[in-house]
Design a protein around this motif. Structure first.
Motif, short mmCIF file in Angstrom:
data_model
loop_
_atom_site.label_atom_id
_atom_site.label_comp_id
_atom_site.label_asym_id
_atom_site.label_seq_id
_atom_site.Cartn_x
_atom_site.Cartn_y
_atom_site.Cartn_z
N ASP A 167 0.81 -1.22 0.00
CA ASP A 167 0.00 0.00 0.00
C ASP A 167 0.85 1.26 0.00
N ILE A 168 2.17 1.13 -0.13
CA ILE A 168 3.07 2.29 -0.10
C ILE A 168 3.49 2.68 -1.50
N ALA A 169 3.34 3.97 -1.82
CA ALA A 169 3.71 4.49 -3.14
C ALA A 169 5.19 4.87 -3.20
N TYR A 170 5.66 5.52 -2.15
CA TYR A 170 7.07 5.90 -2.11
C TYR A 170 7.48 6.33 -0.71
N PHE A 171 8.79 6.41 -0.52
CA PHE A 171 9.40 6.90 0.72
C PHE A 171 10.22 8.13 0.36
N PHE A 172 10.31 9.09 1.28
CA PHE A 172 11.16 10.24 1.03
C PHE A 172 11.73 10.77 2.34
N SER A 173 12.85 11.47 2.23
CA SER A 173 13.47 12.07 3.41
C SER A 173 13.36 13.58 3.30
N GLY A 185 -2.29 8.67 -0.45
CA GLY A 185 -1.74 10.01 -0.25
C GLY A 185 -1.45 10.37 1.19
N GLN A 186 -1.57 9.43 2.11
CA GLN A 186 -1.29 9.73 3.51
C GLN A 186 0.22 9.67 3.75
N SER A 187 0.76 10.70 4.37
CA SER A 187 2.19 10.77 4.68
C SER A 187 2.40 10.43 6.15
N LEU A 188 3.27 9.45 6.42
CA LEU A 188 3.46 8.98 7.78
C LEU A 188 4.95 8.92 8.11
N PRO A 189 5.33 9.29 9.35
CA PRO A 189 6.75 9.24 9.74
C PRO A 189 7.23 7.81 9.89
N LEU A 190 8.49 7.58 9.57
CA LEU A 190 9.05 6.24 9.62
C LEU A 190 10.34 6.26 10.43
N GLU A 191 10.55 5.24 11.25
CA GLU A 191 11.73 5.18 12.11
C GLU A 191 12.90 4.46 11.43
N TYR A 192 13.05 4.65 10.13
CA TYR A 192 14.16 4.10 9.38
C TYR A 192 14.69 5.17 8.44
N SER A 193 16.00 5.14 8.19
CA SER A 193 16.57 6.03 7.19
C SER A 193 16.42 5.38 5.82
N LEU A 194 16.60 6.16 4.75
CA LEU A 194 16.54 5.59 3.42
C LEU A 194 17.65 4.55 3.22
N ASP A 195 18.81 4.80 3.84
CA ASP A 195 19.90 3.83 3.74
C ASP A 195 19.49 2.48 4.34
N GLY A 229 19.60 13.71 -21.40
CA GLY A 229 19.00 12.51 -20.85
C GLY A 229 18.49 12.63 -19.43
N LYS A 230 18.42 13.84 -18.89
CA LYS A 230 17.94 14.03 -17.53
C LYS A 230 16.47 13.63 -17.44
N LEU A 231 16.11 12.93 -16.37
CA LEU A 231 14.76 12.43 -16.21
C LEU A 231 14.06 13.05 -15.00
N LYS A 232 12.81 13.48 -15.22
CA LYS A 232 11.97 14.00 -14.15
C LYS A 232 10.76 13.10 -14.03
N LEU A 233 10.40 12.74 -12.78
CA LEU A 233 9.30 11.83 -12.54
C LEU A 233 8.10 12.54 -11.94
N ASP A 234 6.92 12.23 -12.44
CA ASP A 234 5.66 12.64 -11.82
C ASP A 234 5.11 11.43 -11.08
N LEU A 235 4.83 11.61 -9.80
CA LEU A 235 4.36 10.50 -9.00
C LEU A 235 2.88 10.63 -8.66
N THR A 236 2.29 9.49 -8.37
CA THR A 236 0.94 9.43 -7.83
C THR A 236 0.98 8.62 -6.55
N PRO A 237 0.60 9.25 -5.42
CA PRO A 237 0.20 10.65 -5.19
C PRO A 237 1.34 11.64 -5.50
N VAL A 238 0.97 12.88 -5.74
CA VAL A 238 1.94 13.90 -6.11
C VAL A 238 2.93 14.14 -4.97
N ALA A 239 4.22 14.20 -5.30
CA ALA A 239 5.26 14.44 -4.31
C ALA A 239 5.34 15.92 -3.96
#
Length: 259
Positions: A167-173, A185-195, A229-239
């Motif tokens: 159910d997760i679309a993406y993670f971000f820092s 589209g719900q944003s929730l805090p996570l106790e892990y780093s992206l690494d 060749g630079k790439l830009k992404l549009d995400l759903t839900p919108v980032a």
């Protein structure tokens, strides 16, 4: 022992330095460098240390670029969040390959391996063997069989919420904190780093497009191609922020999309 640290994340470099001193307080850390260019300049002007610790993704590209510009024979312990470079790492004098966040016991094991490999053999003893590429490949295959995280438990005040990875679309820092964004589209805090997420998420389903974003394939709505060749992404839900694929990850990203 003289050591050099090539790492573009200052906090990670400090943590590594603390662990090295915990292991042996006589270790002399000559310098800490954040980029390929600075590393090439340093090696061109200084004698090689006994051992180098290198992150693979640096400010200006992959650490392998150092070896492409210089003929270096010093032993290296790679410390990185990405396991797809293991075989290439072992072709450039690598002693070991430690995935971030670096575990102290694994670091000690790597240092002991370094001592064993580079020890001067006693009369009549064989020279210790170099790292075995076949063993490395077997390790990679085993690591791919690992069970990836199926859900995350999120603390929200006095409540704990279970979120399925499906159910997760993406993670971000952002501002030194990590968040997951659900398909709704719900944003929730996570106790892990992206690494840390690198070893928890199935790489067939999620891809780290840059230092700030881990993206699930279905969340990518549109890909825009720019010059060079630079790439830009549009995400759903919108980032919240514009999302570009980092240059160092471009080739891997295209391969991932094509799987």
């Amino acid at each position: 022992m003289n050591v050099i640290i090539i790492e573009d994340e200052a906090r990670t470099a400090r943590q590594l330095e603390r662990m090295l001193r915990q292991y042996d307080e006589t270790i002399h850390i000559l310098t800490q460098l954040p980029s390929v260019a600075e590393a090439v300049a340093w090696f061109s002007e200084n004698p090689a240390p006994d051992l180098a610790f290198m992150d693979i993704h640096l400010e200006d590209g992959l650490a392998f670029g150092i070896f492409e510009q210089l003929h270096l024979t010093l032993p290296v312990i790679f410390t990185t969040a990405y396991d797809e470079y293991m075989i290439k790492a072992f072709k450039v004098n690598s002693i070991d390959y430690l995935l971030k966040p670096v575990d102290y016991d694994e670091l000690v094991a790597a240092l002991e391996k370094f001592k064993l490999i580079h020890a001067v053999p006693a009369p009549g003893e064989n020279t210790p063997a170099s790292p075995d590429l076949n063993t490395l490949i077997q390790f990679m295959q085993q690591s791919r069989q690992a069970t990836y995280r199926k859900r995350f438990m999120i603390s929200l005040g006095t409540k704990i919420k279970s979120v399925e990875v499906a159910d997760i679309a993406y993670f971000f820092s952002e501002d030194k904190a990590t968040y997951l964004v659900t398909n709704e589209g719900q944003s929730l805090p996570l106790e892990y780093s992206l690494d840390q997420l690198v070893s928890l998420l199935n790489p067939d389903h999620f891809f780290r497009v840059n230092r700030q974003f881990f993206v699930a394939r279905p969340a990518i709505q549109t890909i825009h191609t720019y010059s060079a060749g630079k790439l830009k992404l549009d995400l759903t839900p919108v980032a919240r922020h514009e999302l570009f694929v980092s240059i160092s990850r471009m080739s891997e990203f295209k391969d991932w999309l094509g799987r």
